[in-house]
Design an enzyme around this catalytic site. Structure first.
Site, mmCIF file in Angstrom:
data_model
loop_
_atom_site.group_PDB
_atom_site.id
_atom_site.type_symbol
_atom_site.label_atom_id
_atom_site.label_comp_id
_atom_site.label_asym_id
_atom_site.label_seq_id
_atom_site.Cartn_x
_atom_site.Cartn_y
_atom_site.Cartn_z
ATOM 1 N N GLU A 38 0.856 -1.185 0.000
ATOM 2 C CA GLU A 38 0.000 0.000 0.000
ATOM 3 C C GLU A 38 0.893 1.237 0.000
ATOM 4 O O GLU A 38 1.792 1.365 0.835
ATOM 5 C CB GLU A 38 -0.901 -0.005 1.223
ATOM 6 C CG GLU A 38 -1.564 1.322 1.580
ATOM 7 C CD GLU A 38 -2.402 1.904 0.453
ATOM 8 O OE1 GLU A 38 -2.213 3.093 0.129
ATOM 9 O OE2 GLU A 38 -3.236 1.176 -0.110
ATOM 10 N N LEU A 142 3.570 -0.090 -5.898
ATOM 11 C CA LEU A 142 3.847 -0.836 -7.114
ATOM 12 C C LEU A 142 4.225 0.151 -8.213
ATOM 13 O O LEU A 142 3.473 1.087 -8.503
ATOM 14 C CB LEU A 142 2.629 -1.660 -7.528
ATOM 15 C CG LEU A 142 2.805 -2.549 -8.767
ATOM 16 C CD1 LEU A 142 2.054 -3.862 -8.596
ATOM 17 C CD2 LEU A 142 2.295 -1.844 -10.025
ATOM 18 N N TYR A 221 -28.575 16.316 2.967
ATOM 19 C CA TYR A 221 -28.432 16.738 1.575
ATOM 20 C C TYR A 221 -28.978 18.163 1.458
ATOM 21 O O TYR A 221 -30.159 18.400 1.733
ATOM 22 C CB TYR A 221 -29.217 15.807 0.645
ATOM 23 C CG TYR A 221 -28.583 14.453 0.481
ATOM 24 C CD1 TYR A 221 -27.605 14.239 -0.500
ATOM 25 C CD2 TYR A 221 -28.959 13.390 1.285
ATOM 26 C CE1 TYR A 221 -27.018 12.996 -0.665
ATOM 27 C CE2 TYR A 221 -28.373 12.143 1.129
ATOM 28 C CZ TYR A 221 -27.408 11.952 0.151
ATOM 29 O OH TYR A 221 -26.825 10.711 -0.009
ATOM 30 N N GLY A 322 -26.517 5.036 -0.325
ATOM 31 C CA GLY A 322 -26.880 3.648 -0.108
ATOM 32 C C GLY A 322 -25.789 2.798 0.508
ATOM 33 O O GLY A 322 -25.981 1.600 0.729
#
Length: 555
Positions: A38, A142, A221, A322
């Protein structure tokens, strides 16, 4: 450069977020010790995803992590509402108790949502993965990759000091987030149904007691300063995170959002022009108080390229509605891990890995459509429109179709079914049914221990011998549980939920999905079960499988 490889591993995982760490943990529990790299120096420092859905909690429950995760939940446990309006201080467009709307009944699942911030969850996963034997290396990036028919070779650079080494792996799992460096390197694009979204984020401290009006929301929201603005509480009362969309196509730039401008955006969202507030960094000592993100929604054209697999945001990105992002990612990891382990242990042939994409890509496409619909409803709709969305069907009811499912196909299969009235058909999550063992209530889900599991009724004694024969023939473990004396179906629901008689049987995969069922026993259960497992696992040539007997049928 020497031709020798510095490191060898069965599975190299690129990315140490929730997807990569879950993959590492799942693999270690199945006897595979992966290497994970990572590029960041640690697990996440921001909450990011903040809710673990019940299906994901069922997965973690099977690993014994349920109590620990529940013990590390955030203050959102006590903030169940979602609201919408022009500003926080203004008139509401809608308000709903979100958790009540999406909470499963005790007959649907033995678990509930866990309101744990992603950075906290990642710390749990990291600790357990390392304890189980995973080699996790933060601060390692990487920088090069080559693929071959028999594996991959990666070059990894340590951020501290710049030292490089090579890793030879039989398989690579790219869990490197929405930047998807590995996928892009391999030239695999995405299907994108909508435009790319850009947002600026800031964290601030402020006393919002007056505009809150005693409301306890986990997400707001708002239409100010612009449509798509979100306001969420953080770990302690009085600390908030604001997200505001911006539009590069209109000439808006990320660097235009100074601390002063972000403070004014926060005041506009709250609806109090003179609000006293203080911008704070995400963690003490962090150099920047303003962050930016690029999002939207897309699904990769492919989830696999040879020996490289894509999972989580590297394979799909959803709008933040969601809680589909991290939860779908963990589902990817769970699906892929048992298949990798089965192949690496020699219990299955490489063809089993071909089933990852046809199972998980349709789930991603379905979830993307659902997330886009939710987002539109929350920004533009009313409470009535919101309550018409069946999130529980999305969470529990999707269906797999692949060679790893011996399906019953009398007609076109629906991609989902109502999990409240389960059919028990192959390809669906094995239903939860309460049982009693030694006076203690357990779930059928508690019987699934990472192996193939055969459930049969009180009159299915012959299935135990059939499972023993199949397991010995194929070199796999098959656990058998008889629903009856000693494992009582106290509510008399098991047979109906699984769609089998008292002498029939259901085969459940290591990931808790139904692989096959026999509503009634065939003439030779041992032949039938061996044949089914052979078809599912696609073992290498050399396994002898009984020929079909007259009257045998594959259901």
């Amino acid at each position: 450069m020497t031709t020798a490889h510095d490191h060898e591993t069965d599975v190299l995982i690129v990315g140490g977020g929730v997807t990569g760490l879950s993959t590492a943990l799942f693999l270690t529990r199945l006897g595979i010790r992966p290497l994970l790299v990572e590029r960041h120096p640690s697990t996440a420092i921001m909450p990011q995803a903040r809710a673990v859905n019940p299906r994901t909690m069922e997965i973690y429950r099977a690993l014994g992590l349920e109590a620990e995760i529940l013990g590390r939940q955030s203050i959102l446990v006590d903030y169940p509402e979602m609201i919408g309006g022009e500003t926080l201080a203004g008139e509401e467009r809608f308000r709903m108790d979100l958790l009540t709307h999406v909470r499963p009944s005790p007959d649907l699942s033995p678990v509930d949502w866990a309101m744990i911030d992603q950075d906290e969850l990642e710390r749990v996963l990291h600790a357990h993965a390392v304890r189980e034997g995973a080699d996790v290396r933060f601060g390692s990036e990487l920088v090069d990759l080559s693929t071959a028919d028999d594996g991959v070779t990666a070059t990894v650079r340590e951020n501290s000091g710049g030292a490089e080494y090579r890793v030879r792996a039989r398989y690579l799992v790219a869990a490197d987030g929405n930047r998807a460096g590995v996928r892009r390197r391999l030239g695999i694009g995405v299907d994108q149904p909508g435009p790319t979204d850009h947002a600026v984020y800031c964290i601030f401290d402020a006393d919002l007691t007056e505009p809150l009006r005693s409301r306890r929301f986990l997400l707001a929201y708002l239409d100010r300063p612009t449509t798509g603005t979100v306001l969420v509480p953080l770990r302690r009362f009085g600390r908030w995170m604001l997200g505001v969309p911006y539009h590069p196509e209109r000439g808006e730039r990320a660097e235009d959002f100074t601390e002063e401008r972000c403070a004014e955006l926060a005041r506009a969202a709250v609806g109090i022009p003179g609000l006293e507030l203080t911008l704070v960094p995400p963690v003490p000592g962090w150099p920047q108080k303003i962050s930016h993100s690029t999002g939207g929604g897309w699904v990769a054209h492919r989830f696999r390229s040879g020996r490289v697999f894509f999972a989580g945001d590297a394979a799909h990105v959803f709008p933040p509605a969601g809680s589909y992002g991290a939860n779908t990612a963990i589902g990817d990891a769970h699906n892929l891990s048992w298949k990798l382990a089965a192949v690496l242990h020699g219990q299955a042939g490489p063809a089993l890995l071909d089933t990852y994409e046809p199972e998980r890509r349709p789930v991603a496409q379905l979830s993307l459509g659902q997330a886009l619909r939710l987002l539109r409803a929350r920004h533009e709709g009313t409470e009535e429109e919101l309550t018409g969305i069946d999130d529980l069907t999305m969470i529990f009811g999707y269906r797999y179709e692949s060679a790893a499912v011996a399906g019953e196909r009398p007609g076109p299969a629906e991609p989902v079914e109502n999990p409240r009235t389960p059919s028990g058909r192959p390809g669906h999550r094995a239903p939860h049914v309460w049982l009693s063992r030694n006076g203690r209530r357990i779930s059928t889900l508690d019987l699934f221990d990472g192996t193939f599991t055969l459930l049969t009724g009180p009159d299915g004694a012959e299935w135990a011998a059939a499972a023993k024969t199949a397991a010995a023939t194929l070199g796999v473990e098959v656990t058998v549980h008889h629903i009856g004396p000693g494992l009582e179906d106290t509510a008399a629901r098991w047979s109906a939920c699984y769609g089998v008689t008292s002498s029939g049987a259901t085969l459940v995969r290591p990931d808790g999905f139904i692989a096959w069922r026999a509503p009634e026993p065939p003439p030779r259960p041992d032949h039938e079960l061996t044949r089914v497992l052979t078809a599912l696992l696609a073992p290498e040539p050399g396994v002898t499988v009984p020929s079909r007997e007259p009257g045998d049928r594959l259901v």
